[in-house]
Design an enzyme around this catalytic site. Structure first.
Site, PDB file in Angstrom:
ATOM      1  N   GLU A 275       0.811  -1.210   0.000  1.00 36.69           N
ATOM      2  CA  GLU A 275       0.000   0.000   0.000  1.00 36.69           C
ATOM      3  C   GLU A 275       0.851   1.269   0.000  1.00 36.69           C
ATOM      4  OE1 GLU A 275      -2.605  -3.307   1.291  1.00 36.69           O
ATOM      5  OE2 GLU A 275      -0.568  -2.665   1.795  1.00 36.69           O
TER       6      GLU A 275
ATOM      7  N   HIS B 184     -10.649  -6.697   8.793  1.00 34.96           N
ATOM      8  CA  HIS B 184     -11.379  -6.273   7.602  1.00 34.96           C
ATOM      9  C   HIS B 184     -12.665  -5.531   7.970  1.00 34.96           C
ATOM     10  CE1 HIS B 184      -8.857  -9.642   6.226  1.00 34.96           C
ATOM     11  NE2 HIS B 184      -8.862  -9.057   5.050  1.00 34.96           N
TER      12      HIS B 184
END
Length: 317
Positions: free
Chosen positions: A54, A121
């Site tokens: 990322e 998540h």
């Protein structure tokens, strides 16, 4: 979900400088299929798969922005934005201040629970970034705003963190105009008119607040719901006008209560509107624990089921 995809298409059709980057967003269409079919329309040069790094994706987008492009980076799940934290906070957010160089880029981050996805998540990350000067942070609650805020983020010219709640992807429905339009960043909306108390919230919290208001309406109680839409900056005028009208305020978010963005809202309301209040400002958020995998435990973690009782206590003060 359709509104977000439609917004991305409109941005790319309008401006060839818009480039999308993210994990599996090209041929696969993204884990949530929002960019499905984009490669066929816009080509691989503008819809780019990235490695599972990322920080590198955000760093590449920063370089593209400085070269005159308007990149969008998709975090596959908002939780993993932590891997790009240094790039966002110390590089992207500060470039305008350091060198007076615009950074027109958008970071999309699917956030939130309600899907039984567990602690890695399901997190809400807004409080990590509303403390960062140089960023703008938005979180829509409706399909209309999902498209309009996304297009406004591309237009803005500053780095915008666009948070999208996963449980709204296929549950939130509503009219979305065809073509190009924007919703102004920094302007809240009154999602429901009321007179007895104000709920200030955003994202999935808006639907929770509307549900609670409908339930309390059966007892003759009128709850006003303010949908912030934009967290940084946030619309103090709309919030304050609503609380002045009702004299009671409850700040609601799904993220854990301690250190949550609601603390900023509650403090501002308490400081600026003390003379208008008939009760202390109430905060309601998730429990201060990791988001459980178990759906039954996740419902306990969420503030949704505690909202009506919290409003009744606020009204009874």
């Amino acid at each position: 979900m359709d509104a977000i995809g439609d917004g991305l298409r409109e941005a790319m059709r309008r401006d060839r400088r818009v480039i999308l980057l993210g994990q599996d967003i090209a041929e696969y269409g993204g884990v949530f299929k929002i960019t499905e079919g984009f490669v066929e329309e816009f080509g691989k040069a503008r819809v780019r798969n990235t490695p599972i790094v990322e920080s590198a994706a955000v760093g590449a987008a920063l370089g593209l922005a400085l070269e005159g492009f308007r990149p969008m980076v998709e975090m596959q799940f908002g939780d993993f934005i932590s891997c790009a934290f240094n790039q966002i906070v110390n590089n992207v957010a500060k470039t305008k201040y350091r060198w007076d160089e615009a950074v027109p880029m958008v970071i999309r981050a699917p956030v939130g629970g309600g899907t039984g996805a567990g602690p890695f998540h399901s997190q809400n990350v807004e409080a990590w970034f509303t403390h960062v000067a140089g960023l703008k942070v938005v979180e829509p609650a409706t399909p209309f705003d999902a498209k309009g805020l996304l297009l406004a983020a591309f237009e803005d010219g500053n780095p915008v963190l666009y948070l999208e709640h996963k449980s709204l992807y296929r549950s939130a429905k509503g009219p979305v105009p065809a073509g190009y339009y924007t919703v102004p960043i920094g302007r809240a909306r009154i999602a429901r008119q009321g007179r007895d108390a104000t709920v200030v919230t955003y994202g999935v919290g808006v639907s929770w607040a509307n549900d609670a208001a409908r339930e309390l309406a059966g007892d003759g109680i009128a709850i006003e719901v303010v949908d912030l839409r934009s967290l940084l900056p946030w619309d103090r005028e709309t919030v304050f006008d609503s609380v002045k009208k009702t004299s009671r305020a409850l700040v609601l978010h799904e993220a854990p209560l301690t250190g949550g963005f609601g603390g900023e809202l509650a403090a501002a309301i308490g400081e600026e509107l003390f003379d208008w209040l008939d009760a202390p400002v109430t905060r309601l958020g998730g429990l201060d624990i990791p988001v459980p995998f178990s759906k039954a435990l996740e419902e306990i973690y969420m503030p949704k089921r505690r909202l009506v009782d919290a409003l009744r206590r606020l009204l009874a003060y």
